[in-house]
Design a protein around this motif. Structure first.
Motif, PDB file in Angstrom:
ATOM      1  N   LEU A  46     -14.383 -10.721 -36.200  1.00 48.85           N
ATOM      2  CA  LEU A  46     -15.357  -9.867 -36.881  1.00 48.85           C
ATOM      3  C   LEU A  46     -16.527 -10.744 -37.300  1.00 48.85           C
ATOM      4  N   VAL A  47     -17.730 -10.337 -36.926  1.00 53.91           N
ATOM      5  CA  VAL A  47     -18.951 -11.049 -37.320  1.00 53.91           C
ATOM      6  C   VAL A  47     -19.881 -10.059 -38.008  1.00 53.91           C
TER       7      VAL A  47
ATOM      8  N   VAL B 169     -17.701 -25.524 -29.340  1.00 56.84           N
ATOM      9  CA  VAL B 169     -16.383 -25.065 -29.799  1.00 56.84           C
ATOM     10  C   VAL B 169     -15.290 -25.968 -29.243  1.00 56.84           C
ATOM     11  N   SER B 170     -14.704 -26.774 -30.117  1.00 56.48           N
ATOM     12  CA  SER B 170     -13.553 -27.606 -29.748  1.00 56.48           C
ATOM     13  C   SER B 170     -12.281 -26.929 -30.241  1.00 56.48           C
ATOM     14  N   LEU B 171     -11.233 -26.982 -29.434  1.00 55.68           N
ATOM     15  CA  LEU B 171      -9.982 -26.313 -29.784  1.00 55.68           C
ATOM     16  C   LEU B 171      -8.969 -27.303 -30.346  1.00 55.68           C
ATOM     17  N   TYR B 172      -8.225 -26.837 -31.339  1.00 48.86           N
ATOM     18  CA  TYR B 172      -7.148 -27.620 -31.936  1.00 48.86           C
ATOM     19  C   TYR B 172      -5.888 -26.765 -31.951  1.00 48.86           C
ATOM     20  N   THR B 173      -4.752 -27.407 -31.788  1.00 40.50           N
ATOM     21  CA  THR B 173      -3.478 -26.696 -31.827  1.00 40.50           C
ATOM     22  C   THR B 173      -2.778 -26.984 -33.145  1.00 40.50           C
ATOM     23  N   THR B 174      -2.386 -25.924 -33.830  1.00 35.44           N
ATOM     24  CA  THR B 174      -1.612 -26.063 -35.065  1.00 35.44           C
ATOM     25  C   THR B 174      -0.402 -25.143 -34.978  1.00 35.44           C
ATOM     26  N   LYS B 175       0.639 -25.460 -35.704  1.00 34.72           N
ATOM     27  CA  LYS B 175       1.862 -24.664 -35.639  1.00 34.72           C
ATOM     28  C   LYS B 175       1.759 -23.428 -36.527  1.00 34.72           C
ATOM     29  N   ASN B 176       2.257 -22.323 -35.997  1.00 29.97           N
ATOM     30  CA  ASN B 176       2.384 -21.078 -36.763  1.00 29.97           C
ATOM     31  C   ASN B 176       1.057 -20.632 -37.381  1.00 29.97           C
ATOM     32  N   GLN B 177      -0.039 -20.807 -36.627  1.00 30.24           N
ATOM     33  CA  GLN B 177      -1.348 -20.423 -37.148  1.00 30.24           C
ATOM     34  C   GLN B 177      -1.767 -19.087 -36.546  1.00 30.24           C
ATOM     35  N   ASP B 178      -1.441 -18.011 -37.246  1.00 35.01           N
ATOM     36  CA  ASP B 178      -1.861 -16.691 -36.774  1.00 35.01           C
ATOM     37  C   ASP B 178      -2.390 -15.843 -37.929  1.00 35.01           C
ATOM     38  N   GLU B 179      -2.783 -16.523 -39.010  1.00 32.29           N
ATOM     39  CA  GLU B 179      -3.359 -15.818 -40.150  1.00 32.29           C
ATOM     40  C   GLU B 179      -4.880 -15.805 -40.045  1.00 32.29           C
ATOM     41  N   MET B 180      -5.504 -14.928 -40.801  1.00 34.11           N
ATOM     42  CA  MET B 180      -6.944 -14.757 -40.723  1.00 34.11           C
ATOM     43  C   MET B 180      -7.688 -15.963 -41.295  1.00 34.11           C
ATOM     44  N   ILE B 181      -8.745 -16.360 -40.602  1.00 38.09           N
ATOM     45  CA  ILE B 181      -9.616 -17.457 -41.032  1.00 38.09           C
ATOM     46  C   ILE B 181     -11.011 -16.872 -41.258  1.00 38.09           C
ATOM     47  N   VAL B 182     -11.591 -17.171 -42.413  1.00 32.73           N
ATOM     48  CA  VAL B 182     -12.866 -16.551 -42.794  1.00 32.73           C
ATOM     49  C   VAL B 182     -13.860 -17.610 -43.258  1.00 32.73           C
ATOM     50  N   LEU B 183     -15.082 -17.517 -42.761  1.00 32.12           N
ATOM     51  CA  LEU B 183     -16.215 -18.286 -43.288  1.00 32.12           C
ATOM     52  C   LEU B 183     -17.245 -17.288 -43.799  1.00 32.12           C
ATOM     53  N   ARG B 184     -17.670 -17.472 -45.042  1.00 39.04           N
ATOM     54  CA  ARG B 184     -18.608 -16.544 -45.664  1.00 39.04           C
ATOM     55  C   ARG B 184     -19.939 -17.235 -45.941  1.00 39.04           C
TER      56      ARG B 184
ATOM     57  N   GLY C  18     -30.969 -15.094 -43.220  1.00 42.22           N
ATOM     58  CA  GLY C  18     -29.966 -14.507 -44.098  1.00 42.22           C
ATOM     59  C   GLY C  18     -28.656 -15.251 -43.991  1.00 42.22           C
ATOM     60  N   TYR C  19     -27.556 -14.468 -43.890  1.00 42.94           N
ATOM     61  CA  TYR C  19     -26.218 -15.045 -43.884  1.00 42.94           C
ATOM     62  C   TYR C  19     -25.373 -14.428 -42.772  1.00 42.94           C
ATOM     63  N   VAL C  20     -24.493 -15.267 -42.224  1.00 40.79           N
ATOM     64  CA  VAL C  20     -23.504 -14.819 -41.244  1.00 40.79           C
ATOM     65  C   VAL C  20     -22.122 -14.956 -41.871  1.00 40.79           C
ATOM     66  N   HIS C  21     -21.280 -13.945 -41.666  1.00 37.89           N
ATOM     67  CA  HIS C  21     -19.881 -13.996 -42.090  1.00 37.89           C
ATOM     68  C   HIS C  21     -19.015 -13.896 -40.834  1.00 37.89           C
ATOM     69  N   ILE C  22     -18.020 -14.762 -40.737  1.00 31.69           N
ATOM     70  CA  ILE C  22     -17.135 -14.775 -39.564  1.00 31.69           C
ATOM     71  C   ILE C  22     -15.682 -14.702 -40.026  1.00 31.69           C
ATOM     72  N   ALA C  23     -14.926 -13.815 -39.404  1.00 30.22           N
ATOM     73  CA  ALA C  23     -13.478 -13.760 -39.613  1.00 30.22           C
ATOM     74  C   ALA C  23     -12.817 -13.706 -38.240  1.00 30.22           C
ATOM     75  N   TYR C  24     -11.773 -14.498 -38.050  1.00 29.98           N
ATOM     76  CA  TYR C  24     -11.036 -14.406 -36.788  1.00 29.98           C
ATOM     77  C   TYR C  24      -9.560 -14.682 -37.018  1.00 29.98           C
ATOM     78  N   ILE C  25      -8.749 -14.144 -36.121  1.00 30.41           N
ATOM     79  CA  ILE C  25      -7.302 -14.366 -36.153  1.00 30.41           C
ATOM     80  C   ILE C  25      -6.929 -15.133 -34.891  1.00 30.41           C
TER      81      ILE C  25
END
Length: 200
Positions: free
Chosen positions: A150-151, A64-79, A96-103
């Motif tokens: 959410l996973v 897990v590498s971290l990146y800084t972006t401006k005004n990024q507080d919306e939900m990010i989802v991988l399905r 099977g499948y993994v679904h990931i959502a994070y804010i």
């Protein structure tokens, strides 16, 4: 008190030990390890185990590498992140499948490929679906420190299909909810974006 040998943590998979163990299993089954189709099976299985259990020797936190972006507080989802793992109870596959959502919090995000690597590393270990689900969520919480995660993991378990109760077609679903995702309205948004089980 008797001196107890301290177990040393292995640094890599012991290919030769697996090869010998497979030979012993085939012999215990009463089959002929030297027949044409099986004489190279111990080596092939050892190489396969080296690949499918490679996550044992990786530090998932380094994925897990971290990146800084401006005004990024919306939900990010991988399905529908595909995965294959081995149930630690019988060493049979589940997949099977993994679904990931994070804010994100504090404008900190990680790359999509990093999330895929987390799933890959944690699934390439002797696992159970319930722990795989929480391991993914807890890794993201510890490394990203997001507002919420959410996973969801949807899987088919060959130990339910091939042995014991023998019920092919049964699907199993597990989830892990962290932070603000525990709020009903936020969780509902994530579930709507994921749409788990609707289009696969």
């Amino acid at each position: 008190m008797k001196n107890q040998k301290k177990s040393r943590k292995r640094k890599s998979i012991d290919i030769e030990k697996i090869r010998l163990a497979v030979e012993m299993i085939v012999d215990a089954l009463g089959d002929n390890i030297n027949k044409e189709g099986m004489k190279d099976t111990p080596r092939r299985m050892a190489e396969m185990y080296k690949e499918i259990f490679s996550g044992l020797y990786k530090d998932v936190k380094k994925e897990v590498s971290l990146y800084t972006t401006k005004n990024q507080d919306e939900m990010i989802v991988l399905r529908y992140i595909p995965f294959f793992s081995m149930c630690e109870h019988h060493l049979l596959p589940f997949f099977g499948y993994v679904h990931i959502a994070y804010i994100p919090a504090n404008d900190k995000i990680t790359g999509f490929s990093n999330l895929l690597e987390v799933v890959d590393t944690l699934s390439k270990r002797p696992q159970i679906q319930e722990r795989l689900t929480t391991d993914i969520a807890d890794t993201l919480v510890s490394q990203l420190k997001p507002m919420g995660v959410l996973v969801i993991v949807e899987a088919q378990q060959l130990c339910l299909y091939m042995r014991g109760i023998k019920k092919p077609g049964v699907n199993t679903t597990t989830s892990a909810v962290r932070g603000v995702m525990k709020k009903a309205i936020t969780r509902e948004e994530a579930l709507n974006l994921i749409g788990a089980g609707k289009d696969k």
